[in-house]
Design an enzyme around this catalytic site. Structure first.
Site, PDB file in Angstrom:
ATOM      1  CD  GLU A 115       5.271  19.616  61.794  1.00 47.05           C
ATOM      2  OE1 GLU A 115       6.039  19.044  61.427  1.00 47.05           O
ATOM      3  OE2 GLU A 115       5.042  21.221  61.980  1.00 47.05           O
ATOM      4  CB  CYS A 128       0.054  24.402  69.915  1.00 45.20           C
ATOM      5  SG  CYS A 128       0.004  25.379  68.146  1.00 45.20           S
ATOM      6  CB  CYS A 135      -2.855  28.033  55.853  1.00 45.91           C
ATOM      7  SG  CYS A 135      -3.718  29.457  56.490  1.00 45.91           S
ATOM      8  CB  CYS A 139       0.576  35.213  56.777  1.00 43.78           C
ATOM      9  SG  CYS A 139      -0.998  35.278  57.028  1.00 43.78           S
ATOM     10  CB  CYS A 142       2.989  32.029  58.146  1.00 43.66           C
ATOM     11  SG  CYS A 142       2.249  30.490  58.862  1.00 43.66           S
ATOM     12  N   GLY A 194      -3.039  26.109  59.857  1.00 43.47           N
ATOM     13  CA  GLY A 194      -4.238  26.575  59.152  1.00 43.47           C
ATOM     14  C   GLY A 194      -5.121  27.706  59.957  1.00 43.47           C
ATOM     15  CD  GLU A 195      -8.087  32.143  60.336  1.00 43.96           C
ATOM     16  OE1 GLU A 195      -6.991  32.559  60.435  1.00 43.96           O
ATOM     17  OE2 GLU A 195      -9.051  31.876  61.287  1.00 43.96           O
ATOM     18  CG  PHE A 249      -3.179  43.881  65.114  1.00 48.68           C
ATOM     19  CD1 PHE A 249      -4.574  43.832  64.663  1.00 48.68           C
ATOM     20  CD2 PHE A 249      -2.718  45.033  65.052  1.00 48.68           C
ATOM     21  CE1 PHE A 249      -5.210  44.827  64.310  1.00 48.68           C
ATOM     22  CE2 PHE A 249      -3.326  46.292  65.027  1.00 48.68           C
ATOM     23  CZ  PHE A 249      -4.725  46.224  64.657  1.00 48.68           C
ATOM     24  CG  HIS A 250       1.230  39.656  62.746  1.00 47.99           C
ATOM     25  ND1 HIS A 250       1.960  39.199  64.206  1.00 47.99           N
ATOM     26  CD2 HIS A 250       0.561  38.346  62.217  1.00 47.99           C
ATOM     27  CE1 HIS A 250       1.433  38.023  64.123  1.00 47.99           C
ATOM     28  NE2 HIS A 250       0.690  37.469  63.268  1.00 47.99           N
ATOM     29  CB  CYS A 368       4.881  30.920  66.712  1.00 51.62           C
ATOM     30  SG  CYS A 368       3.987  30.938  68.143  1.00 51.62           S
TER      31      CYS A 368
HETATM   32  N1  SAH Z   1      -4.151  30.973  61.399  1.00 50.96           N
HETATM   33  C1  SAH Z   1      -3.994  31.394  62.416  1.00 50.96           C
HETATM   34  C2  SAH Z   1      -3.335  30.422  63.739  1.00 50.96           C
HETATM   35  C3  SAH Z   1      -2.273  29.930  63.205  1.00 50.96           C
HETATM   36  S1  SAH Z   1      -0.645  30.726  63.394  1.00 50.96           S
HETATM   37  C4  SAH Z   1      -3.394  32.830  62.682  1.00 50.96           C
HETATM   38  O1  SAH Z   1      -2.549  33.148  61.636  1.00 50.96           O
HETATM   39  O2  SAH Z   1      -3.778  33.310  63.712  1.00 50.96           O
HETATM   40  C5  SAH Z   1      -0.220  31.015  65.120  1.00 50.96           C
HETATM   41  C6  SAH Z   1       0.457  32.263  65.298  1.00 50.96           C
HETATM   42  O3  SAH Z   1       1.852  32.057  65.013  1.00 50.96           O
HETATM   43  C7  SAH Z   1       0.027  33.662  64.637  1.00 50.96           C
HETATM   44  O4  SAH Z   1      -0.101  34.725  65.368  1.00 50.96           O
HETATM   45  C8  SAH Z   1       0.970  33.601  63.371  1.00 50.96           C
HETATM   46  O5  SAH Z   1       0.874  34.968  62.949  1.00 50.96           O
HETATM   47  C9  SAH Z   1       2.236  33.254  64.234  1.00 50.96           C
HETATM   48  N2  SAH Z   1       3.307  33.100  63.154  1.00 50.96           N
HETATM   49  C10 SAH Z   1       3.207  32.366  62.129  1.00 50.96           C
HETATM   50  N3  SAH Z   1       4.518  32.424  61.601  1.00 50.96           N
HETATM   51  C11 SAH Z   1       5.539  32.919  62.479  1.00 50.96           C
HETATM   52  C12 SAH Z   1       6.683  32.945  62.407  1.00 50.96           C
HETATM   53  N4  SAH Z   1       7.686  32.438  61.521  1.00 50.96           N
HETATM   54  N5  SAH Z   1       7.294  33.412  63.751  1.00 50.96           N
HETATM   55  C13 SAH Z   1       6.589  33.816  64.719  1.00 50.96           C
HETATM   56  N6  SAH Z   1       5.178  33.765  64.708  1.00 50.96           N
HETATM   57  C14 SAH Z   1       4.525  33.246  63.591  1.00 50.96           C
HETATM   58 FE1  SF4 Z   2      -1.310  33.103  58.103  1.00 46.60          FE
HETATM   59 FE2  SF4 Z   2      -2.253  31.703  60.168  1.00 46.60          FE
HETATM   60 FE3  SF4 Z   2      -2.376  30.760  57.659  1.00 46.60          FE
HETATM   61 FE4  SF4 Z   2      -0.071  31.087  58.737  1.00 46.60          FE
HETATM   62  S1  SF4 Z   2      -1.450  29.717  59.600  1.00 46.60           S
HETATM   63  S2  SF4 Z   2      -0.675  31.525  56.481  1.00 46.60           S
HETATM   64  S3  SF4 Z   2      -0.303  32.955  59.952  1.00 46.60           S
HETATM   65  S4  SF4 Z   2      -3.393  32.598  58.423  1.00 46.60           S
END
Ligand code: SAH
Ligand code: SF4
Length: 392
Positions: A115, A128, A135, A139, A142, A194-195, A249-250, A368
């Site tokens: 997407e 975006c 991935c 997390c 996510c 993805g990362e 960071f989170h 996000c």
């Molecule tokens: N993998 C990378 C980039 C993709 S995620 C990363 O983790 O940084 C992009 C952003 O969306 C990240 O900051 C991620 O932590 C945040 N994110 C993921 N799931 C989310 C959710 N359910 N609500 C809000 N932000 C979220």
């Molecule tokens: Fe974690 Fe980013 Fe992968 Fe989602 S896309 S699982 S936030 S690393």
């Protein structure tokens, strides 16, 4: 096997040549382009000029076939046609949110889907883009993290997302005028599926193409790469891409971050922070964006806000507070607005910008962390979905 964090080379990457059929010229670096042209018979002496011409057709004018490349002789074009293709991912559906956010479901080689989300704002338009199908990381908040990794995207598939958005937004320069105003696509964020740092080479090549002044011409300060904290690749990002960095960071303790962002077990908060300290200088950029998803009663206390300030002391930073976006079956809740504001106030009082990210495109699951391919996604009624075919 949860929480495995493989090195980037462990992940399956499809080399350009191993795909069936002719080589795709889209996604090659300038050097790569020249090389394949020479291999296909272009005399070495001419190769730089030919590569420049083709480059401009693809990235400055949006060409998707060789016939339009009228400054190349007909037999030369025929030779290109015999040896190469110009392929971008295919847009399967486009959804438009009530707030103008557009979400494209895009099909890539092998039938996989990713997407791409376009977010219009008053002063900018941000695309975006995704770097992987699924991935490897898990997390816990996510949606993408619940989908296993299928494969890395190629550089063509990454830069192709920008090209197809330009098609849809009608952003190619008008011949003779050579501009297209207003510029609807001004920023890129690698915050989709993805990362990106587990697909480093392809992401780097695609971003180098996006930054090239004779093509898409995106300033490196308008590209933000978001990582969950793949420490060994962060310095490389500064040196080889030079874009802005955002870090997911989170959490402010290892105990909580281990749960939310399991890669923390490999590179903990102290290690990550140490690496981040050098990023602005290495990349000659002003500041790092710390992304912080607000999860009710998990990471949103005043004490968290104060710990966060202490941890990032000395790092030029902006804190992006992201209200948690829910997805079906998610094990968390969004923090209350009052709590998010209180958290933001503490961070702001310490001298950091602490914007609260307005959720965009929630009605089409484009916000996000809501991205996930396949048909499992919840769809609400307020969607306008229609099939589109990319412009040729
Ligand atoms: N993998 C990378 C980039 C993709 S995620 C990363 O983790 O940084 C992009 C952003 O969306 C990240 O900051 C991620 O932590 C945040 N994110 C993921 N799931 C989310 C959710 N359910 N609500 C809000 N932000 C979220
Ligand atoms: Fe974690 Fe980013 Fe992968 Fe989602 S896309 S699982 S936030 S690393």
């Amino acid at each position: 096997m949860q929480n495995m964090a493989p090195l980037s080379q462990d992940v399956l990457t499809i080399p350009r040549k191993s795909l069936n059929g002719p080589t795709n010229l889209i996604g090659l670096t300038r050097t790569g382009l020249r090389k394949v042209l020479i291999e296909a018979g272009t005399p070495e002496k001419q190769s730089r000029m030919r590569a420049n011409q083709i480059w401009q057709w693809i990235y400055a004018k949006g060409a998707r076939n060789f016939d339009v490349m009228t400054n190349l002789a007909k037999p030369y074009r025929a030779n290109l046609k015999n040896n190469f293709v110009l392929d971008v991912p295919h847009v399967v559906t486009k959804q438009v949110s009530e707030d103008g956010t557009r979400k494209y479901l895009v099909r890539i080689e092998g039938g996989h889907e990713v997407e791409v989300v376009y977010i219009p704002e008053e002063d900018r338009g941000t695309l975006c883009i995704s770097s992987q199908v699924g991935c490897t990381l898990t997390c816990s908040f996510c949606h993408t993290g619940t989908q296993r990794l299928v494969r890395n995207l190629t550089s063509a598939e990454i830069v192709g997302q920008i090209l197809l958005a330009r098609d849809d937004l009608d952003q190619w320069p008008i011949p003779g005028i050579n501009t297209r105003e207003p510029r609807l696509l001004s920023n890129i964020v690698l915050m989709g599926m993805g990362e990106p740092l587990y697909n480093f080479d392809n992401v780097r090549d695609a971003m180098k193409i996006a930054m090239d002044p004779e093509g898409i011409c995106m300033s490196r300060r308008r590209i933000t790469l978001s990582t969950s904290g793949v420490v060994p690749e962060i310095a490389k990002t500064a040196e080889e891409i030079g874009c802005l960095l955002a870090v997911s960071f989170h959490a402010t303790t290892d105990e909580v971050r281990d749960k939310l962002v399991p890669i923390n077990k490999k590179w903990n908060i102290a290690t990550l922070i140490e690496t981040l300290r050098t990023y602005p200088k290495l990349s000659n950029s002003e500041r790092i964006t710390f992304e912080y998803v607000m999860l009710k009663d998990v990471n949103d206390s005043d004490a968290d806000a104060r710990r966060l300030i202490k941890l990032i002391q000395g790092i030029p930073a902006k804190i992006n507070l992201i209200p948690f976006n829910e997805w079906p079956g998610a094990p968390y809740q969004r923090s209350d607005w009052q709590r998010i504001r209180a958290f933001s106030d503490i961070v702001f009082a310490a001298g950091y910008a602490s914007p609260i990210r307005t959720p965009r495109g929630e009605d089409i699951m484009a916000a996000c962390g809501q991205l996930k391919s396949a048909s499992e996604k919840a769809k609400k009624n307020s969607i306008r979905a229609k099939s589109v075919t990319p412009a040729q």
